[in-house]
Motif scaffolding. Sequence first.
Motif, PDB file in Angstrom:
ATOM      1  N   MET A  73      -9.122   9.259   7.437  1.00 32.15           N
ATOM      2  CA  MET A  73      -7.897   9.702   6.765  1.00 32.15           C
ATOM      3  C   MET A  73      -8.184   9.997   5.305  1.00 32.15           C
ATOM      4  N   GLU A  74      -7.608  11.082   4.816  1.00 32.74           N
ATOM      5  CA  GLU A  74      -7.830  11.482   3.433  1.00 32.74           C
ATOM      6  C   GLU A  74      -6.990  10.591   2.533  1.00 32.74           C
ATOM      7  N   PRO A  75      -7.607   9.789   1.614  1.00 29.43           N
ATOM      8  CA  PRO A  75      -6.787   8.943   0.733  1.00 29.43           C
ATOM      9  C   PRO A  75      -5.989   9.811  -0.228  1.00 29.43           C
ATOM     10  N   SER A 132       9.573  10.768  -6.282  1.00 30.94           N
ATOM     11  CA  SER A 132       8.808  10.050  -7.303  1.00 30.94           C
ATOM     12  C   SER A 132       8.676   8.581  -6.938  1.00 30.94           C
ATOM     13  N   LEU A 133       9.768   7.995  -6.494  1.00 30.20           N
ATOM     14  CA  LEU A 133       9.729   6.569  -6.186  1.00 30.20           C
ATOM     15  C   LEU A 133       8.888   6.283  -4.947  1.00 30.20           C
ATOM     16  N   VAL A 134       9.039   7.113  -3.925  1.00 33.10           N
ATOM     17  CA  VAL A 134       8.315   6.838  -2.675  1.00 33.10           C
ATOM     18  C   VAL A 134       6.840   7.196  -2.796  1.00 33.10           C
ATOM     19  N   ARG A 135       6.577   8.435  -3.231  1.00 32.18           N
ATOM     20  CA  ARG A 135       5.197   8.913  -3.241  1.00 32.18           C
ATOM     21  C   ARG A 135       4.409   8.370  -4.437  1.00 32.18           C
ATOM     22  N   ASP A 136       4.982   8.513  -5.642  1.00 34.26           N
ATOM     23  CA  ASP A 136       4.211   8.196  -6.849  1.00 34.26           C
ATOM     24  C   ASP A 136       4.174   6.713  -7.164  1.00 34.26           C
ATOM     25  N   LEU A 137       5.219   5.997  -6.743  1.00 32.55           N
ATOM     26  CA  LEU A 137       5.239   4.567  -7.057  1.00 32.55           C
ATOM     27  C   LEU A 137       4.796   3.755  -5.850  1.00 32.55           C
ATOM     28  N   TYR A 138       5.517   3.873  -4.733  1.00 34.22           N
ATOM     29  CA  TYR A 138       5.233   3.006  -3.583  1.00 34.22           C
ATOM     30  C   TYR A 138       3.890   3.342  -2.934  1.00 34.22           C
ATOM     31  N   GLN A 139       3.739   4.607  -2.531  1.00 40.51           N
ATOM     32  CA  GLN A 139       2.542   4.954  -1.762  1.00 40.51           C
ATOM     33  C   GLN A 139       1.284   4.903  -2.622  1.00 40.51           C
ATOM     34  N   HIS A 146       0.792   3.088  -5.533  1.00 38.48           N
ATOM     35  CA  HIS A 146       0.449   1.831  -6.197  1.00 38.48           C
ATOM     36  C   HIS A 146       0.603   0.589  -5.314  1.00 38.48           C
ATOM     37  N   PHE A 147       1.404   0.688  -4.257  1.00 38.71           N
ATOM     38  CA  PHE A 147       1.635  -0.517  -3.469  1.00 38.71           C
ATOM     39  C   PHE A 147       1.055  -0.441  -2.069  1.00 38.71           C
ATOM     40  N   HIS A 148       1.139   0.729  -1.450  1.00 38.79           N
ATOM     41  CA  HIS A 148       0.730   0.776  -0.055  1.00 38.79           C
ATOM     42  C   HIS A 148       0.170   2.162   0.269  1.00 38.79           C
ATOM     43  N   ARG A 149      -1.114   2.376  -0.091  1.00 39.61           N
ATOM     44  CA  ARG A 149      -1.736   3.687   0.087  1.00 39.61           C
ATOM     45  C   ARG A 149      -1.796   4.110   1.541  1.00 39.61           C
ATOM     46  N   ASP A 150      -1.942   3.147   2.435  1.00 39.18           N
ATOM     47  CA  ASP A 150      -2.134   3.483   3.851  1.00 39.18           C
ATOM     48  C   ASP A 150      -0.852   3.339   4.652  1.00 39.18           C
ATOM     49  N   ALA A 151       0.281   3.490   3.972  1.00 41.33           N
ATOM     50  CA  ALA A 151       1.565   3.354   4.683  1.00 41.33           C
ATOM     51  C   ALA A 151       1.640   4.362   5.816  1.00 41.33           C
ATOM     52  N   SER A 152       2.187   3.932   6.932  1.00 40.57           N
ATOM     53  CA  SER A 152       2.278   4.820   8.095  1.00 40.57           C
ATOM     54  C   SER A 152       3.370   5.862   7.874  1.00 40.57           C
ATOM     55  N   GLU A 153       3.307   6.913   8.686  1.00 46.52           N
ATOM     56  CA  GLU A 153       4.301   7.980   8.565  1.00 46.52           C
ATOM     57  C   GLU A 153       5.692   7.455   8.874  1.00 46.52           C
ATOM     58  N   SER A 154       5.794   6.595   9.864  1.00 48.36           N
ATOM     59  CA  SER A 154       7.089   6.047  10.224  1.00 48.36           C
ATOM     60  C   SER A 154       7.682   5.239   9.074  1.00 48.36           C
ATOM     61  N   GLU A 202      -2.793  12.651   6.239  1.00 50.89           N
ATOM     62  CA  GLU A 202      -2.696  12.119   7.592  1.00 50.89           C
ATOM     63  C   GLU A 202      -2.446  10.636   7.492  1.00 50.89           C
ATOM     64  N   GLN A 203      -1.224  10.234   7.800  1.00 46.15           N
ATOM     65  CA  GLN A 203      -0.954   8.804   7.785  1.00 46.15           C
ATOM     66  C   GLN A 203      -1.200   8.241   9.168  1.00 46.15           C
ATOM     67  N   PRO A 204      -1.649   7.018   9.255  1.00 43.26           N
ATOM     68  CA  PRO A 204      -1.799   6.406  10.588  1.00 43.26           C
ATOM     69  C   PRO A 204      -0.436   6.243  11.225  1.00 43.26           C
ATOM     70  N   SER A 205      -0.347   6.529  12.508  1.00 37.97           N
ATOM     71  CA  SER A 205       0.938   6.370  13.184  1.00 37.97           C
ATOM     72  C   SER A 205       1.078   4.948  13.668  1.00 37.97           C
ATOM     73  N   ASP A 206       2.330   4.578  13.983  1.00 41.01           N
ATOM     74  CA  ASP A 206       2.576   3.214  14.460  1.00 41.01           C
ATOM     75  C   ASP A 206       2.011   3.007  15.851  1.00 41.01           C
TER      76      ASP A 206
END
Lengths: 117, 621
Positions: free
Chosen positions: A1-3, B477-484, B486-494, A113-117
């Motif tokens: 996955m691309e960071p 800004s809050l979801v992408r720039d702050l949360y994803q 700084h807090f959770h880079r590998d957050a799932s799409e869901s 590409e985010q990992p899916s659940d």
Amino acid sequence: MEPIGVAKPRDEGTPRANRISNSKELLDHSLSEMRWIISVWGVFFVWVIGYCRLFGYARPVDEPGSEPAIQFGMPAWVVWGVLVPWLLAAAVSSWFAIFHMANDPLGNPTTDEQPSD
Amino acid sequence: MTEASNSALIAFVIYTIAVLSLAVLSGRYSKGKEFVGEYFLGSRSFGVWAFALTFAATNASGGSFMGFPALIYSHGWTLALWIAGFMTLPLVSMGLIGKRLNQVARQSNAVTIPEILGTRFQSPMVGLVATALLVFFMFFYLLAQFKAGGKILSTLLAGEPAFQWASMTTASAVADVPWLNQASGDYLVCLLVFSIAVIGYVVYGGFRAIVWTDVMQGVVMFIGVVVMLFLALHQVGGLGNATRKMAKMTPPEFGTATLTVNEKQTVDWVLPKGTWIKQAGNAYRLAEIATINQGETQTRPVAILKLTTAFEIETIRTSPVAADISIEVTELTPYQYGAGQQGVYLTNPGPSATNNVGFLAIGTAISFFIFWPFGATGQPANMVRLMAFKDSHTLRVSIFTVSIYYAVIYLAMILIFCCGRVLMPGMEIDPDRMMPDLATQLTAVAGVPWLAGLLVAAPFAAVMSSVDSFLLLVSSSLVRDLYQRHFHRDASESRLKKLSYAVTIFVGILAVLMVLNPPRYLQDLIVFASGGLAACFLMPVLLSLYWRRMTAGGTIAGMLGGTIMHVGLTAWGYIESGQFQAYEFLSLNPFIWDLAASTIGAVIFAKAGTPDPEHYRTYFE
């Protein structure tokens, strides 16, 4: 996955149309176009502000009750200081965009590409 | 007014159904696509019409269709010079950074402006500062637009019986609720209805829904303006006739008066705002509701407007409701500039009730000619759209399209509302009603009253298109720039999907709660926020895209320099005048000084540092 937050390197192996565009070529074109755009803006700035300052501001020597010159149904200073330059600006902008701006390829859209659940 | 309100209500219902339908379609279209890129940037896939009209509609907010007509009516032809900077806006705001921003966004995989800046320099601090400043200014902007939406709708629906009933019922229901009982019932109803509609379609449809509704709004605006132009010119007897009449006009006078009847009233006698009273060859118009209470013969002093132009006074007749009323003027205040002067509506600086140098001094005219195109270039809402077009051909054709579009609608509006000045005397009591009232009058006289609905749809469509953009900008800004980031880079799409929906709803509700009892200076906050955004982002983004010597430190200094200057000038203006308006040093718009401070800060700090060769190799070679 691309960071996230990491730029994608140029891919030398794929066809030109599918690569991220050569940064330098687009950059050079954009810089040249920027100079043109600021020059165009400067020309219209001098025309509009200069003409309206000279002819559009009420002068103390005007006789009270005298009517400002009217052309085509509008004050004359609006015609030559706003309307004509506006129409010309639209024409110049259109010409510049259609015939002068380079059609630089931007590259394929990239996706996360985010990992899916 | 009732016919205008009926038309406005129908137009609003139809328009709301249409935007919600577009949101549903957009949601279905987005299925299967990668969420973040699709929700916040429409997968960078927009073609000419979508891109051109969303760009045009975003810059034409409610101010263009309520505030601008009000200014034209109040100050005359000088507004042509005031708005003239729009002639180069499409070329400057799209051509200056469009291709380069789009390319760098693709290369850095960015969907927000802070993300582009942070990735360009591989600096979390740059991204964090950009996010903080963007959320700070955008939130003020959002508050002001939500209030504007509620206000515009309330203005348009005034006089509609169903709406009046709803307003009174709501006011009664919240009479004992703290905070809520500070606002009027009509404003509450409109704010809630407007907010639910906007938050609903933004949450569900994301960026694509915003763009598609912008396309619809752009079409509505264009058709509405063209129709009004033909009707106005026809009914005024031609543009030349309107201008010659304006040449004979002199500004009215504001004042106060008491209204008297001969006999004591057995019930309260209410005279609505806008009532005309002709007496002794003078024409007066009530600028507020006047009431002669039961058992009395006189009102308290009420605000009035007195016409001073002879041919206008001749056309006025006393309103039937005021047939037995006599008026005694207690105070009259002439305009600070232009009082008693014929021709003042045809020339610069234009008349002004409050400013003794007129409406548009030359320094102000210069400032606006600079601010309109370059301020638009620096708006994050515009920059995000520049990241969303699919190829250079789209950008080039869009510049052509928007140039023509703006030439038509803005030049047409100047003509329309100069004609409106002749057709509808005395609108200084409530110039914001100029657009809906003129639309109603023109269509009624033309025998097509139903057409007013289309015309009055333009103002609240314009505000909707601004609110939705700002809401999504804050959310992203809050979801992408702050949360994803700084807090959770590998957050799932869901997870990101649920968070995006939740944050958008939360931000929207928070904004609504804060404007339920809006602060006094909220309108000035629009100017503060839009100027601050341009001051903060224009030069840092421009230099980051084009100057290989730029550094993370220079970017931060540029953003903070512009912000500090902007806040400083606003504070100075507040201390000087007691109003929330920036001080105009050397009579220039503060934007000029903000830009200078941002540029100086960026260049000095960039030169003091050393750019990382790896960073610029990716973007410059």
